[in-house]
Design a protein around this motif. Structure first.
Motif, mmCIF file in Angstrom:
data_model
loop_
_atom_site.group_PDB
_atom_site.id
_atom_site.type_symbol
_atom_site.label_atom_id
_atom_site.label_comp_id
_atom_site.label_asym_id
_atom_site.label_seq_id
_atom_site.Cartn_x
_atom_site.Cartn_y
_atom_site.Cartn_z
ATOM 1 N N CYS A 208 0.848 -1.180 0.000
ATOM 2 C CA CYS A 208 0.000 0.000 0.000
ATOM 3 C C CYS A 208 0.892 1.241 0.000
ATOM 4 C CB CYS A 208 -0.892 -0.037 1.244
ATOM 5 S SG CYS A 208 -1.649 1.544 1.657
ATOM 6 N N CYS A 211 0.417 3.055 3.756
ATOM 7 C CA CYS A 211 0.907 2.501 5.031
ATOM 8 C C CYS A 211 2.012 1.463 4.819
ATOM 9 C CB CYS A 211 -0.242 1.883 5.819
ATOM 10 S SG CYS A 211 -0.898 0.378 5.070
ATOM 11 N N CYS A 232 -7.356 -0.348 1.353
ATOM 12 C CA CYS A 232 -6.317 -1.067 2.083
ATOM 13 C C CYS A 232 -6.915 -1.591 3.382
ATOM 14 C CB CYS A 232 -5.143 -0.127 2.370
ATOM 15 S SG CYS A 232 -3.910 -0.846 3.464
ATOM 16 N N CYS A 235 -5.011 0.428 6.447
ATOM 17 C CA CYS A 235 -5.166 1.859 6.724
ATOM 18 C C CYS A 235 -6.445 2.454 6.162
ATOM 19 C CB CYS A 235 -3.953 2.630 6.197
ATOM 20 S SG CYS A 235 -3.838 2.658 4.400
HETATM 21 ZN ZN LIG Z 1 -2.572 0.961 3.641
#
Ligand SMILES: [Zn+2]
Length: 253
Positions: A208, A211, A232, A235
């Motif tokens: 991602c 994050c 995601c 996050c």
């Molecule tokens: Zn993420």
């Protein structure tokens, strides 16, 4: 024109990614300006501190010079007295008188030596303050140069970005109107909860882009298919594939 809810997932993603790119550009400008005024203020504060320091050093130098002058006068007075006693010694009438003059002369000789020592110490102090003054002035010059540079930089950025920022906020409003309302709510919520203001991110090295947690290959392929909006799982940021991320920029319509 089609209703917002008739838009395909790809169109929805394109719209929200466009908004993200524009808003990130606005963030960039704000960050750029946000640090410079602080840096300018810090340098101005330092100059003010250095000026106070110079004033203090000058006051000390002045007081040391006064001290040296007083001690030099004291020495002269003592020397004059010694001369006077020497003359008196030529005309002494008895031993007691001679002893008394001798004692006075010794006292004044001691006074001369004491004044000499004070003058020597104070001259050393004066040299030390002189060095301090030189160093402070050098630092002041460096800080002043840095300040001039930062000020010019800030003025340049303000001049350059004022128009760009205005254009971008208008673009942001236009882009916002094209984003699916539910997606926009999510976008606003995620954007404000992260300091970097990123709510829509690409996949970076199988992770991602927000994050940096790994995204499994199956999920990556789903993201590429544009069949549904994928966030995601760590996050909550909206994920887009790299092709789409590369195609969209704040300059796009
Ligand atoms: Zn993420």
């Amino acid at each position: 024109m089609a209703n917002v809810k008739d838009f395909s997932v790809e169109e929805k993603l394109t719209a929200v990614l466009t908004l993200q790119k524009i808003d990130s550009k606005i963030d960039e400008i704000k960050t750029l300006k946000g640090e410079l005024p602080m840096e300018v203020k810090d340098l101005e504060d330092e100059i003010e501190g250095l000026q106070t320091r110079l004033q203090n050093i000058d006051a000390e130098i002045n007081s040391i010079n006064n001290f040296i002058e007083a001690k030099t006068n004291g020495k002269k007075e003592a020397q004059a007295l010694i001369k006077k006693y020497e003359k008196q010694a030529e005309n002494v009438k008895n031993n007691r008188e001679f002893e008394a003059i001798n004692k006075e002369t010794e006292l004044q000789e001691l006074e001369v030596r004491l004044n000499d020592k004070h003058i020597k110490d104070a001259t050393y102090e004066l040299k030390d303050r002189g060095n301090q003054r030189l160093k402070t002035e050098e630092r002041m010059q460096q800080v002043q140069e840095a300040l001039n540079q930062k000020k010019a930089e800030l003025e340049k950025i303000i001049g350059e970005t004022e128009k760009e920022e205005k254009v971008l906020s208008e673009k942001s409003e236009t882009a916002k109107a094209k984003v699916d309302p539910r997606l926009l709510t999510a976008y606003d919520r995620i954007r404000t909860s992260y300091r970097n203001g990123l709510a829509v991110v690409p996949i970076l090295r199988d992770s991602c882009g927000g994050c940096f947690n790994v995204i499994p290959p199956q999920r990556q392929s789903e993201i590429r298919q544009h069949k549904k909006i994928i966030v995601c799982e760590h996050c909550g940021r909206i994920l887009v594939d790299n092709d789409m991320n590369d195609q969209i920029s704040a300059e796009n319509k």
